[in-house]
Design a protein around this motif. Structure first.
Motif, PDB file in Angstrom:
ATOM      1  N   VAL A 679     -20.375 -26.865  -8.816  1.00 48.05           N
ATOM      2  CA  VAL A 679     -20.079 -27.910  -9.797  1.00 48.05           C
ATOM      3  C   VAL A 679     -18.562 -28.057  -9.964  1.00 48.05           C
ATOM      4  N   ARG A 680     -17.880 -26.948 -10.034  1.00 47.70           N
ATOM      5  CA  ARG A 680     -16.425 -26.982 -10.195  1.00 47.70           C
ATOM      6  C   ARG A 680     -15.748 -27.628  -8.986  1.00 47.70           C
ATOM      7  N   GLU A 681     -16.215 -27.296  -7.780  1.00 52.39           N
ATOM      8  CA  GLU A 681     -15.620 -27.851  -6.567  1.00 52.39           C
ATOM      9  C   GLU A 681     -15.898 -29.345  -6.456  1.00 52.39           C
ATOM     10  N   ALA A 682     -17.071 -29.799  -6.923  1.00 51.53           N
ATOM     11  CA  ALA A 682     -17.379 -31.233  -6.899  1.00 51.53           C
ATOM     12  C   ALA A 682     -16.412 -31.994  -7.805  1.00 51.53           C
ATOM     13  N   ALA A 683     -16.110 -31.427  -8.989  1.00 50.54           N
ATOM     14  CA  ALA A 683     -15.160 -32.074  -9.893  1.00 50.54           C
ATOM     15  C   ALA A 683     -13.764 -32.112  -9.272  1.00 50.54           C
ATOM     16  N   LEU A 684     -13.373 -31.045  -8.568  1.00 46.59           N
ATOM     17  CA  LEU A 684     -12.070 -31.032  -7.903  1.00 46.59           C
ATOM     18  C   LEU A 684     -12.008 -32.041  -6.770  1.00 46.59           C
ATOM     19  N   ALA A 685     -13.142 -32.230  -6.079  1.00 53.00           N
ATOM     20  CA  ALA A 685     -13.186 -33.239  -5.015  1.00 53.00           C
ATOM     21  C   ALA A 685     -12.943 -34.628  -5.582  1.00 53.00           C
ATOM     22  N   ALA A 686     -13.513 -34.903  -6.763  1.00 50.49           N
ATOM     23  CA  ALA A 686     -13.276 -36.196  -7.409  1.00 50.49           C
ATOM     24  C   ALA A 686     -11.799 -36.341  -7.777  1.00 50.49           C
ATOM     25  N   MET A 687     -11.175 -35.272  -8.223  1.00 53.31           N
ATOM     26  CA  MET A 687      -9.759 -35.328  -8.592  1.00 53.31           C
ATOM     27  C   MET A 687      -8.878 -35.528  -7.350  1.00 53.31           C
ATOM     28  N   ARG A 688      -9.263 -34.911  -6.229  1.00 56.91           N
ATOM     29  CA  ARG A 688      -8.463 -35.101  -5.019  1.00 56.91           C
ATOM     30  C   ARG A 688      -8.508 -36.556  -4.567  1.00 56.91           C
ATOM     31  N   GLU A 689      -9.642 -37.172  -4.765  1.00 56.10           N
ATOM     32  CA  GLU A 689      -9.779 -38.579  -4.374  1.00 56.10           C
ATOM     33  C   GLU A 689      -8.955 -39.474  -5.275  1.00 56.10           C
ATOM     34  N   SER A 690      -8.973 -39.165  -6.580  1.00 58.98           N
ATOM     35  CA  SER A 690      -8.187 -39.955  -7.534  1.00 58.98           C
ATOM     36  C   SER A 690      -8.056 -39.165  -8.826  1.00 58.98           C
ATOM     37  N   LEU A 691      -6.826 -39.008  -9.273  1.00 62.05           N
ATOM     38  CA  LEU A 691      -6.607 -38.313 -10.535  1.00 62.05           C
ATOM     39  C   LEU A 691      -7.088 -39.133 -11.724  1.00 62.05           C
ATOM     40  N   GLU A 692      -7.409 -40.404 -11.474  1.00 64.36           N
ATOM     41  CA  GLU A 692      -7.944 -41.264 -12.532  1.00 64.36           C
ATOM     42  C   GLU A 692      -9.465 -41.313 -12.511  1.00 64.36           C
ATOM     43  N   ALA A 693     -10.106 -40.484 -11.666  1.00 64.16           N
ATOM     44  CA  ALA A 693     -11.567 -40.518 -11.530  1.00 64.16           C
ATOM     45  C   ALA A 693     -12.233 -40.209 -12.867  1.00 64.16           C
ATOM     46  N   SER A 694     -13.304 -40.945 -13.153  1.00 65.11           N
ATOM     47  CA  SER A 694     -14.013 -40.748 -14.422  1.00 65.11           C
ATOM     48  C   SER A 694     -15.419 -40.204 -14.225  1.00 65.11           C
ATOM     49  N   THR A 695     -15.927 -40.204 -12.988  1.00 68.12           N
ATOM     50  CA  THR A 695     -17.257 -39.672 -12.705  1.00 68.12           C
ATOM     51  C   THR A 695     -17.225 -38.847 -11.418  1.00 68.12           C
ATOM     52  N   ALA A 699     -21.325 -38.180  -3.350  1.00 66.20           N
ATOM     53  CA  ALA A 699     -20.419 -37.938  -2.226  1.00 66.20           C
ATOM     54  C   ALA A 699     -19.494 -36.756  -2.524  1.00 66.20           C
ATOM     55  N   HIS A 700     -19.048 -36.643  -3.760  1.00 68.55           N
ATOM     56  CA  HIS A 700     -18.211 -35.501  -4.137  1.00 68.55           C
ATOM     57  C   HIS A 700     -19.007 -34.194  -4.070  1.00 68.55           C
ATOM     58  N   VAL A 701     -20.294 -34.252  -4.460  1.00 66.95           N
ATOM     59  CA  VAL A 701     -21.138 -33.071  -4.365  1.00 66.95           C
ATOM     60  C   VAL A 701     -21.328 -32.667  -2.907  1.00 66.95           C
ATOM     61  N   ALA A 702     -21.497 -33.667  -2.033  1.00 70.32           N
ATOM     62  CA  ALA A 702     -21.650 -33.372  -0.603  1.00 70.32           C
ATOM     63  C   ALA A 702     -20.375 -32.712  -0.051  1.00 70.32           C
ATOM     64  N   THR A 703     -19.234 -33.199  -0.485  1.00 67.28           N
ATOM     65  CA  THR A 703     -17.975 -32.569  -0.067  1.00 67.28           C
ATOM     66  C   THR A 703     -17.904 -31.126  -0.543  1.00 67.28           C
ATOM     67  N   ALA A 704     -18.337 -30.898  -1.789  1.00 66.55           N
ATOM     68  CA  ALA A 704     -18.324 -29.538  -2.329  1.00 66.55           C
ATOM     69  C   ALA A 704     -19.267 -28.626  -1.552  1.00 66.55           C
ATOM     70  N   LEU A 705     -20.425 -29.172  -1.129  1.00 71.25           N
ATOM     71  CA  LEU A 705     -21.378 -28.370  -0.357  1.00 71.25           C
ATOM     72  C   LEU A 705     -20.789 -27.911   0.974  1.00 71.25           C
ATOM     73  N   SER A 706     -19.887 -28.709   1.530  1.00 73.52           N
ATOM     74  CA  SER A 706     -19.268 -28.321   2.799  1.00 73.52           C
ATOM     75  C   SER A 706     -18.222 -27.222   2.605  1.00 73.52           C
ATOM     76  N   ARG A 707     -17.768 -27.019   1.356  1.00 75.90           N
ATOM     77  CA  ARG A 707     -16.740 -26.016   1.072  1.00 75.90           C
ATOM     78  C   ARG A 707     -17.306 -24.734   0.470  1.00 75.90           C
ATOM     79  N   VAL A 708     -18.316 -24.846  -0.386  1.00 78.43           N
ATOM     80  CA  VAL A 708     -18.877 -23.681  -1.075  1.00 78.43           C
ATOM     81  C   VAL A 708     -20.081 -23.169  -0.293  1.00 78.43           C
ATOM     82  N   ARG A 709     -20.033 -21.952   0.130  1.00 80.98           N
ATOM     83  CA  ARG A 709     -21.102 -21.366   0.915  1.00 80.98           C
ATOM     84  C   ARG A 709     -21.850 -20.331   0.075  1.00 80.98           C
ATOM     85  N   PRO A 710     -23.132 -20.109   0.353  1.00 80.79           N
ATOM     86  CA  PRO A 710     -23.895 -19.101  -0.389  1.00 80.79           C
ATOM     87  C   PRO A 710     -23.333 -17.702  -0.148  1.00 80.79           C
TER      88      PRO A 710
END
Length: 730
Positions: A679-695, A699-710
């Motif tokens: 969840v934290r990485e998905a929020a950071l992915a949204a911030m990397r895309e735009s610091l003005e992101a509001s949601t 797609a951000h969750v999918a990006t986070a899934l590629s970074r966070v491994r079990p």
């Protein structure tokens, strides 16, 4: 040789480290020390918008040579913000002859000039400075370390945990700038009392304040009765003793938690039997030379009335167990002489284990009275007494306040009520209605006032309960019975004549919520929590590890009801005979076993251990009466992962296209910590895309899934599950 520079201009940097906070210390690069010809511990003159002074200490490696590291109090005295320019120069070491201060009325009323001097000892002060009561223990001289520790304990006893944030102001000093406070400095409250002049001995005088009534000391009636009988017999019925051919010793040692009312008990009983009271503070006497201390004790003894009681607070400073010296011998002789004259000598301590055992010999302190830590009913009585003159609204529930203050002693409750009153005063200061204290004021005070016995607790508790823990129904049921019931319903166990479970071992894969469960249990049970990682108690010095274990459980008993959390317990209590550390861990295991089911009972104390290697824990730790309940915390299944994701995403604005329950099914092998990290990485992915992101979108969750491994190891999970099945089959 290059001459040292006379001054340097540096950039102020706000230093948040707790080690230096509000202690008058500034940190400088080693090259700055060389350039200014300084040594660590030297005083330095500081100039920003105004001038002040501090004690120089070395900054950590990697620090900038262009920065001056200081706390918020020092920057306030400089009139400078973080990033401002400060001129630093060596300051000649000038001992302060006199220092006069002013502060809040409630602080001046209870902090004596002697205690104030110890709080300022080793600090350099300038007229106009704000200074804290936090002792300067970053760069103290070796001969005052014990005094600083005594000052900290006494301040905590007197005004509770709030002493760490209290500020006083220097109104006058000689010299006026960069004056170093020493034990020869005359310290005074403005318009009030002062310490005695250097080289003179000022006899202690009976306390002028009104002695408390016995009715004002709920919970101490039994102790008051015992002490009153002893004093009355010794002072007023000597003829009866003479007819019986015997005498009575009036030497008494009163033990109890800091701030529990030991001195107030003596004053109330002395007033009841018609005796004068003279109070001495042992750390102040211990700070003098042996000759001066002996003279001080003699002068105080000469002033004791007839009948009279000499009270010596924090007696371990005069008669320490570990390093008794000539002063201890002088003190014992004075006590013996006073008792021979028929004077009652009452010594108090919150650390009975630190008192020289010879002080309890026949003819000295023969009698011992213990002041217990108040339970909920006793705290309710104390709250009633302390709020008698306070206008309370109808919504104030003192029963609820008493239930929410485990580990609080009388001084802590007094600090709590004072804080609630201050909050009410701030709310009503501009109003015309009659001010009253509401339950909301008490709620706010409970957020900031902590019991002094828990000042060093290492686990910060969130507002969690077991209801916030998703799934784990069986685990929560076992923990409720094994942990919450003993802490919440001790009378029920006593009524049925059984001992409650002493401890629980939580085991499971890393990241599956063992620590989270402990926080939730503590929040549900309203218990104090003492937390320590296994390796933190281990020391290479012989005897120090065992001492740390004893101190941990002593604090737990004082703060009961208490939950002791031993994280990584396999490092603290491994199987004995297998470590190659010279027997340190074997001795620690022995100390733990002694504390868990030894002679001294752990009343209202429950121990929780946590590990992911239960096979490495010494088997003796897992027997009945110790960590007898083994609770397996399994990795989360799909339903539990969905609950964890929802809890972690509570404040995250996910877009409608994010399906958390569906996502949970895809996270096989993810621990609870992994789900929160996703969840934290998905929020950071949204911030990397735009610091003005509001949601946060799918797609951000999918990006986070590629970074966070079990992180769960299937082999370890299978082994732990098999271990749990084996335990269940026993």
């Amino acid at each position: 040789m290059t001459e040292p520079a006379r001054s340097l201009t540096l950039t102020a940097n706000l230093r948040p480290a707790a080690l230096d906070a509000r202690r008058g210390v500034v940190r400088l690069h080693s090259e700055v020390f060389t350039a200014l010809g300084l040594r660590p511990g030297d005083p330095v003159a500081l100039t920003g918008r105004r001038a002040t002074a501090g004690i120089a200490a070395l900054a950590e490696s990697g620090a900038s040579r262009a920065l001056l590291y200081a706390d918020d109090l020092t920057l306030g005295n400089l009139g400078t913000r973080d990033g401002g320019q400060v001129t630093v120069a060596p300051a000649p070491t000038k001992a302060a002859r006199t220092v006069t201060l002013t502060g809040p009325a409630e602080i001046q009323a209870v902090v004596s000039p002697e205690m104030l001097r110890l709080a300022l000892l080793g600090k350099v002060v300038t007229v106009g400075d704000n200074v804290s009561l936090m002792p300067q223990d970053v760069a103290p001289a070796n001969n005052v370390r014990g005094l600083l520790e005594a000052a900290r304990r006494s301040l905590s006893n007197t005004i509770g945990y709030g002493f760490t944030s209290a500020l006083v102001t220097v109104t006058d000093a000689a010299p006026e700038s960069a004056a170093l406070v020493t034990m020869d400095t005359v310290v005074a409250w403005q318009g009030g009392q002062a310490t005695h002049e250097p080289g003179t001995v000022e006899a202690a005088t009976p306390a002028p304040e009104r002695a408390p009534n016995l009715e004002d000391l709920p919970g101490l009636r039994s102790q008051a009765h015992d002490l009153a009988e002893l004093l009355d017999l010794g002072f007023h019925h000597g003829e009866v003793l003479a007819k019986l051919g015997t005498t009575v010793s009036l030497g008494v040692l009163i033990t109890g938690a800091a701030g529990s009312g030991k001195s107030a008990l003596v004053k109330a009983v002395a007033a009841d039997v018609g005796a004068d009271v003279t109070v001495l503070w042992a750390p102040e006497i211990a700070a003098l030379t042996n000759a001066s201390a002996d003279s001080h004790l003699r002068a105080a003894a000469a002033e004791v009335g007839n009948p009279g009681v000499l009270v010596i607070a924090d007696v371990e400073a005069l008669a320490p167990r570990d390093a008794p010296g000539p002063l201890s011998t002088l003190f014992r002789r004075q006590v013996q002489d006073l008792l021979g004259r028929g004077v009652a000598v009452v010594c108090t301590t919150s650390r009975p284990e630190a008192v020289d055992p010879s002080l309890r010999s026949p003819g000295l302190l023969e009698h011992e009275i213990g002041v217990p830590l108040p339970d909920a009913a006793m705290r309710r009585e104390q709250l009633t007494v302390l709020t008698r003159g306070m206008p309370l609204t109808g919504d104030v529930r003192l029963d609820d306040v008493a239930a929410r203050t485990p580990g609080f002693v009388a001084a802590d409750l007094s600090a709590l009520i004072r804080e609630a009153g201050v909050r009410a005063a701030l709310r009503h200061k501009s109003g015309t209605d009659s001010p009253q204290v509401t339950m909301a004021d008490f709620d706010g005070a409970l957020e900031v006032v902590r019991p002094t016995s828990m000042a060093d607790s290492s686990l910060e508790l969130a507002k969690l309960t077991l209801d916030d823990v998703g799934d784990m129904v069986e685990v929560k049921e076992v923990l409720t019975e094994s942990v919450l019931w003993p802490l919440s319903y001790p009378d029920a166990f006593a009524r049925l004549g059984v001992q409650p479970p002493r401890g629980v071992l939580l085991y499971g894969p890393p990241g599956c919520g063992k620590t989270f469960l402990v926080k939730a249990i503590a929040g549900t049970g309203r218990a104090n929590v003492l937390s320590v990682k296994g390796a933190e108690l281990l020391s290479k010095w012989v005897g120090e590890s065992e001492r740390a274990v004893r101190e941990l459980f002593r604090r737990a008993r004082e703060a009961a009801p208490t939950l002791v959390f031993l994280d990584e317990v396999d490092a603290l209590a491994p199987v004995r005979g297998q470590a190659s550390d010279g027997g340190t861990t074997d001795r620690v295991v022995a100390a733990l076993l002694t504390e868990l089911d030894g002679v001294e009972s752990l009343r209202n104390v429950v121990v929780i251990g946590a590990t992911n290697r239960p096979d490495l824990v010494d088997p003796a730790m897992l027997r009945p009466g110790r960590l007898e309940r083994l609770v397996y915390v399994p990795p989360p299944d799909a339903g539990a992962r969905a609950d964890i994701l929802r809890a972690a995403a509570k404040d995250v604005p996910f877009a409608p296209d994010v399906d958390l329950p569906g996502l949970a099914f895809e996270l096989d092998g993810f621990s609870a910590a992994d789900c929160a990290a996703l969840v934290r990485e998905a929020a950071l992915a949204a911030m990397r895309e735009s610091l003005e992101a509001s949601t946060v979108t799918a797609a951000h969750v999918a990006t986070a899934l590629s970074r966070v491994r079990p992180s769960l190891d299937p082999g370890q999970v299978a082994w732990l599950a098999a271990y749990a099945e084996k335990q269940a089959a026993r």
